[in-house]
Design an enzyme around this catalytic site. Structure first.
Site, PDB file in Angstrom:
ATOM      1  N   HIS A 403     -64.882 -16.503 -29.919  1.00 46.51           N
ATOM      2  CA  HIS A 403     -64.836 -17.939 -29.641  1.00 46.51           C
ATOM      3  C   HIS A 403     -66.153 -18.630 -30.008  1.00 46.51           C
ATOM      4  O   HIS A 403     -66.525 -19.644 -29.404  1.00 46.51           O
ATOM      5  CB  HIS A 403     -64.492 -18.202 -28.169  1.00 46.51           C
ATOM      6  CG  HIS A 403     -63.390 -17.336 -27.659  1.00 46.51           C
ATOM      7  ND1 HIS A 403     -62.118 -17.394 -28.183  1.00 46.51           N
ATOM      8  CD2 HIS A 403     -63.368 -16.364 -26.706  1.00 46.51           C
ATOM      9  CE1 HIS A 403     -61.354 -16.501 -27.569  1.00 46.51           C
ATOM     10  NE2 HIS A 403     -62.094 -15.859 -26.677  1.00 46.51           N
ATOM     11  N   CYS A 404     -66.849 -18.075 -30.976  1.00 51.23           N
ATOM     12  CA  CYS A 404     -68.161 -18.588 -31.395  1.00 51.23           C
ATOM     13  C   CYS A 404     -69.177 -18.546 -30.255  1.00 51.23           C
ATOM     14  O   CYS A 404     -70.198 -19.234 -30.314  1.00 51.23           O
ATOM     15  CB  CYS A 404     -68.060 -19.998 -31.958  1.00 51.23           C
ATOM     16  SG  CYS A 404     -67.080 -20.111 -33.471  1.00 51.23           S
ATOM     17  N   ALA A 405     -68.885 -17.761 -29.216  1.00 44.76           N
ATOM     18  CA  ALA A 405     -69.841 -17.522 -28.131  1.00 44.76           C
ATOM     19  C   ALA A 405     -70.306 -16.077 -28.250  1.00 44.76           C
ATOM     20  O   ALA A 405     -70.201 -15.274 -27.317  1.00 44.76           O
ATOM     21  CB  ALA A 405     -69.192 -17.781 -26.780  1.00 44.76           C
TER      22      ALA A 405
END
Length: 467
Positions: A403-405
């Site tokens: 999640h781009c985290a």
């Protein structure tokens, strides 16, 4: 906090195309579905479409009026002082990059930037690149420091954040709402920590600048930039029912007036003011609007905000969609209170249902804590990608990824760095949530309600549904 009655929700859902295909859209933290009325608006606008600030035709004048009025609508929506504080970009990512490039020349050797391990990559990688790749080419050493978060609660470690901020901290960057953990950091405290830095800014004041990535916060909360007192706030409209392609960077007007543009050319130049020895820039906000902007996207995004007020019945006195009239701040408050209440109810329901599945771990704050409307999880012995594919086979659209985290996944020791996530929007129903939970249970091979819902979660859901 008022939630939507079933008849209100049914009326809202009728204004979107996806229910006709029996889609269960629970990947809303990535992007939401636009209402049919917005597509109809775009079609109608195309009949008299012209460029802005570049013509004397009736079409150009009218398009310019609508485009400029859109800035006023957006400013009212976030309680900004005026349109002069805004610049439009393609996404939150580009908005954060715009802030980075505008600030780049102001960094001095020995400065530092403080951000957190819970950030979206878009609020870490630009600062990493600035410190590790760009500024070293100019002989400047600037450090990027990362604040920790509690692995159990998902909450930002404020003591650690404060310990990283010192007299050479020029900038603090913090998410307003994590798109993985769901955490909503106490931004007033983060502002106070940034202020505690004695860094001398170009305008003479002391303290670190504060940039908030509000991409997730904007989708389900009333973002009030005056109350936040942040120097920069970035967000995108595709998280809140508008089409793709429009992000916003808010910056305090006094700061924006001193910053150089992110891009050069076109509308950011004062008319007729280019000379061999100098170039004069346009007035705010057009100083930060190089080239032809996403005209229809900006108009459609602002009109989507107006449509939300109408859809949730926040103003019984009138309709706002397809008008340029000054938007009522009270109507914005009422609309986002309804959106927030509905999102909280769905999120609590999802957490309660998922918590009844053996071996499933939910990341981030517990039920009852402030949360963005998403739930990320993993199940022992099951790939999150397999779970997401199994959900899709049952018509439930989720997402498996980092999640781009990425930093947070690595920090938690998740290998591979991925989780499955369901996330909710205004048009989701309790039945959507139940179908998603049942699909997860089926995907991991567990019978219905294989384990009782923990009492704390059950009470939390009941409390929310009573509101």
């Amino acid at each position: 906090m008022r939630t939507l009655a079933s008849r209100e929700l049914e009326l809202i859902r009728s204004q979107f195309a996806f229910p006709l295909r029996d889609r269960i859209v629970t990947n809303n933290a990535a992007s939401t579905q636009p209402p049919l009325a917005v597509f109809e608006l775009l079609r109608d606008l195309s009949e008299t479409y012209e460029n802005v600030h570049r013509g004397q035709s009736d079409a150009s004048v009218r398009t310019t009026e609508m485009f400029e009025a859109s800035f006023d609508t957006i400013a009212t929506w976030i309680n900004a002082a005026s349109r002069r504080t805004l610049s439009m970009h393609r996404s939150t990512t580009e908005a954060i990059n715009a802030a980075m490039y505008s600030l780049m020349a102001d960094f001095r050797d020995g400065d530092n930037i403080v951000t957190t391990l819970m950030e979206h990559n878009s609020n870490y990688v630009p600062w990493h690149a600035l410190c590790r790749e760009i500024l070293p080419r100019f002989g400047r050493r600037v450090e990027c420091r990362l604040a920790q978060f509690d692995h159990e609660t998902g909450e930002l470690d404020l003591d650690h954040l404060a310990s990283l901020v010192d007299s050479r901290t020029k900038l603090v960057c913090c998410t307003g709402g994590s798109n993985f953990l769901g955490t909503k950091p106490p931004l007033a405290t983060v502002r106070a920590i940034a202020d505690a830095s004695a860094y001398p800014q170009p305008d003479g004041r002391r303290g670190a600048l504060l940039l908030i990535d509000a991409a997730q916060l904007f989708a389900s909360s009333r973002v009030d930039v005056e109350r936040l007192d942040a120097d920069f706030v970035a967000f995108s409209f595709h998280k809140l029912l508008a089409p793709f392609g429009v992000g916003v960077l808010y910056a305090k007007e006094a700061l924006r007036a001193t910053l150089p543009p992110f891009l050069y050319g076109g509308d950011m130049i004062a008319e007729g003011r280019v000379f061999p020895d100098r170039v004069e820039y346009n007035e705010l906000p057009w100083k930060f609007s190089a080239g032809t902007p996403n005209i229809l996207g900006v108009i459609a995004s602002a009109q989507t905000l107006r449509l939300i007020v109408d859809m949730v019945g926040a103003d019984a006195e009138r309709a706002w969609f397809r008008t340029d009239d000054p938007l009522s701040p009270d109507a914005v408050d009422a609309a986002m209170e309804i959106v927030a209440g509905h999102a909280a109810s769905l999120t609590h329901r999802a957490m309660a249902g998922l918590a009844s599945i053996d071996g499933l771990r939910i990341y981030g704050p517990a039920a009852g804590a402030a949360r963005t409307p998403l739930v990320a999880f993993n199940v022992d012995g099951h790939s999150p990608f397999d779970i997401a594919r199994a959900l899709n086979a049952q018509g439930v659209e989720s997402r498996a990824a980092c999640h781009c985290a990425t930093l947070a996944h690595h920090d938690l020791g998740i290998d591979p760095p991925a989780s499955c996530r369901v996330s909710f929007a205004l048009y989701n129903s309790p039945e959507d949530v139940d179908r998603a939970v049942d699909a997860v249970r089926d995907a991991v091979g567990q019978s219905f309600r294989s384990r009782p819902i923990p009492s704390a979660l059950q009470h939390s859901v009941e409390d929310v549904e009573r509101v």
